[in-house]
Design a protein around this motif. Structure first.
Motif, mmCIF file in Angstrom:
data_model
loop_
_atom_site.group_PDB
_atom_site.id
_atom_site.type_symbol
_atom_site.label_atom_id
_atom_site.label_comp_id
_atom_site.label_asym_id
_atom_site.label_seq_id
_atom_site.Cartn_x
_atom_site.Cartn_y
_atom_site.Cartn_z
ATOM 1 N N ALA A 1 0.833 -1.209 0.000
ATOM 2 C CA ALA A 1 0.000 0.000 0.000
ATOM 3 C C ALA A 1 0.865 1.256 0.000
ATOM 4 N N LEU A 2 1.907 1.270 0.809
ATOM 5 C CA LEU A 2 2.813 2.425 0.848
ATOM 6 C C LEU A 2 3.543 2.606 -0.485
ATOM 7 N N SER A 3 3.914 1.499 -1.091
ATOM 8 C CA SER A 3 4.575 1.561 -2.395
ATOM 9 C C SER A 3 3.626 2.145 -3.447
ATOM 10 N N GLU A 4 2.385 1.743 -3.403
ATOM 11 C CA GLU A 4 1.387 2.260 -4.357
ATOM 12 C C GLU A 4 1.148 3.758 -4.138
ATOM 13 N N ILE A 5 1.096 4.174 -2.890
ATOM 14 C CA ILE A 5 0.935 5.607 -2.586
ATOM 15 C C ILE A 5 2.120 6.393 -3.144
ATOM 16 N N GLY A 6 3.321 5.911 -2.928
ATOM 17 C CA GLY A 6 4.517 6.574 -3.448
ATOM 18 C C GLY A 6 4.513 6.634 -4.966
ATOM 19 N N ARG A 7 4.097 5.533 -5.602
ATOM 20 C CA ARG A 7 4.050 5.492 -7.067
ATOM 21 C C ARG A 7 3.053 6.502 -7.609
ATOM 22 N N ARG A 8 1.903 6.590 -6.972
ATOM 23 C CA ARG A 8 0.880 7.544 -7.429
ATOM 24 C C ARG A 8 1.290 8.992 -7.175
ATOM 25 N N ARG A 9 1.959 9.238 -6.056
ATOM 26 C CA ARG A 9 2.449 10.582 -5.765
ATOM 27 C C ARG A 9 3.450 11.010 -6.838
ATOM 28 N N GLU A 10 4.364 10.110 -7.183
ATOM 29 C CA GLU A 10 5.347 10.411 -8.227
ATOM 30 C C GLU A 10 4.657 10.628 -9.575
ATOM 31 N N GLN A 11 3.610 9.875 -9.842
ATOM 32 C CA GLN A 11 2.851 10.025 -11.085
ATOM 33 C C GLN A 11 2.239 11.426 -11.184
ATOM 34 N N VAL A 12 1.713 11.931 -10.072
ATOM 35 C CA VAL A 12 1.141 13.280 -10.055
ATOM 36 C C VAL A 12 2.226 14.322 -10.300
ATOM 37 N N ILE A 13 3.370 14.159 -9.673
ATOM 38 C CA ILE A 13 4.477 15.102 -9.855
ATOM 39 C C ILE A 13 4.911 15.122 -11.318
ATOM 40 N N ARG A 14 5.073 13.944 -11.902
ATOM 41 C CA ARG A 14 5.524 13.874 -13.293
ATOM 42 C C ARG A 14 4.465 14.385 -14.262
ATOM 43 N N ARG A 15 3.199 14.215 -13.922
ATOM 44 C CA ARG A 15 2.123 14.700 -14.790
ATOM 45 C C ARG A 15 2.127 16.224 -14.856
ATOM 46 N N ARG A 16 2.503 16.842 -13.775
ATOM 47 C CA ARG A 16 2.529 18.298 -13.702
ATOM 48 C C ARG A 16 3.650 18.896 -14.555
ATOM 49 N N ALA A 17 4.669 18.112 -14.848
ATOM 50 C CA ALA A 17 5.801 18.611 -15.639
ATOM 51 C C ALA A 17 5.327 19.013 -17.034
ATOM 52 N N ILE A 18 5.927 20.056 -17.552
ATOM 53 C CA ILE A 18 5.544 20.580 -18.862
ATOM 54 C C ILE A 18 6.205 19.731 -19.947
ATOM 55 N N PRO A 19 5.420 19.272 -20.942
ATOM 56 C CA PRO A 19 5.980 18.385 -21.969
ATOM 57 C C PRO A 19 6.987 19.096 -22.877
ATOM 58 N N GLY A 20 7.877 18.315 -23.458
ATOM 59 C CA GLY A 20 8.927 18.856 -24.304
ATOM 60 C C GLY A 20 8.415 19.602 -25.531
ATOM 61 N N ILE A 77 13.909 16.862 -8.232
ATOM 62 C CA ILE A 77 13.946 17.401 -6.862
ATOM 63 C C ILE A 77 12.649 17.060 -6.133
ATOM 64 N N LEU A 78 11.516 17.285 -6.787
ATOM 65 C CA LEU A 78 10.217 17.022 -6.156
ATOM 66 C C LEU A 78 10.018 15.531 -5.884
ATOM 67 N N VAL A 79 10.424 14.691 -6.825
ATOM 68 C CA VAL A 79 10.288 13.233 -6.623
ATOM 69 C C VAL A 79 11.151 12.793 -5.458
ATOM 70 N N ARG A 80 12.385 13.286 -5.401
ATOM 71 C CA ARG A 80 13.283 12.940 -4.289
ATOM 72 C C ARG A 80 12.691 13.385 -2.958
ATOM 73 N N ARG A 81 12.188 14.598 -2.928
ATOM 74 C CA ARG A 81 11.597 15.123 -1.688
ATOM 75 C C ARG A 81 10.341 14.334 -1.316
ATOM 76 N N SER A 82 9.568 13.960 -2.303
ATOM 77 C CA SER A 82 8.356 13.166 -2.064
ATOM 78 C C SER A 82 8.707 11.820 -1.448
ATOM 79 N N ARG A 83 9.744 11.184 -1.977
ATOM 80 C CA ARG A 83 10.165 9.884 -1.457
ATOM 81 C C ARG A 83 10.666 9.995 -0.016
ATOM 82 N N SER A 84 11.350 11.087 0.277
ATOM 83 C CA SER A 84 11.878 11.242 1.636
ATOM 84 C C SER A 84 10.755 11.539 2.641
ATOM 85 N N GLN A 85 9.650 12.115 2.147
ATOM 86 C CA GLN A 85 8.519 12.406 3.043
ATOM 87 C C GLN A 85 7.606 11.204 3.194
#
Length: 162
Positions: free
Chosen positions: A13-32, A153-161
């Motif tokens: 469950a914690l792994s899934e939460i982390g994966r989804r949090r990272e997915q939200v962070i990456r979705r927010r990134a502006i595409p190339g 940076i955000l993914v790293r910080r998310s993982r540490s939190q």
């Protein structure tokens, strides 16, 4: 009834939460493609200005405004649909982002001015358009690099939190 949670289920469950949090962070990134589309619009507008033709300038401004509206809409929608948690962006993250942004802006200004002045001194026709084309490539690549850096940076910080 047993209120104990199986450690394996909790870990999943914690792994899934982390994966989804990272997915939200990456979705927010502006595409190339966004940066390249902006670069093309900047070059076209500069060419229209440098043409010194009122008709071409009017068309260039119209295309620049219309193109900007078209490319900004999906990016702003994606950014609004994935808001970041306030605690995720700490003072260290903001400082690193500002340093990265300032560095990119200094590089862009330097490339632009050096290219423009060199081309003007050499008597090359359409120096501003060529200088903006060179700068636009640096702009598109630089912004993508900055976005990847901030996302990391955000993914790293998310993982540490997490």
């Amino acid at each position: 009834m047993n209120d104990q949670i199986d450690p394996e289920d909790a870990a999943r469950a914690l792994s899934e939460i982390g994966r989804r949090r990272e997915q939200v962070i990456r979705r927010r990134a502006i595409p190339g493609w966004y940066w390249w589309a902006n670069a093309v619009l900047m070059i076209a507008l500069t060419a229209a200005v440098e043409s010194r033709s009122g008709v071409i300038l009017g068309i260039g401004i119209t295309l620049f405004v219309a193109g900007s509206l078209v490319i900004h809409r999906p990016v702003s929608r994606a950014a609004r649909s994935a808001p970041l948690r306030r605690g995720l962006v700490g003072p260290g993250s903001v400082r690193r982002s500002l340093v990265g942004l300032a560095t990119l802006l200094v590089v862009l200004a330097g490339v632009s001015l050096a290219t423009l002045l060199s081309l003007k001194a050499a008597g090359v026709p359409y120096p501003a358009t060529i200088a903006v084309a060179v700068t636009a490539v640096v702009y598109a690549v630089g912004w993508q690099m900055l976005m990847r850096y901030e996302t990391a940076i955000l993914v790293r910080r998310s993982r540490s939190q997490g």
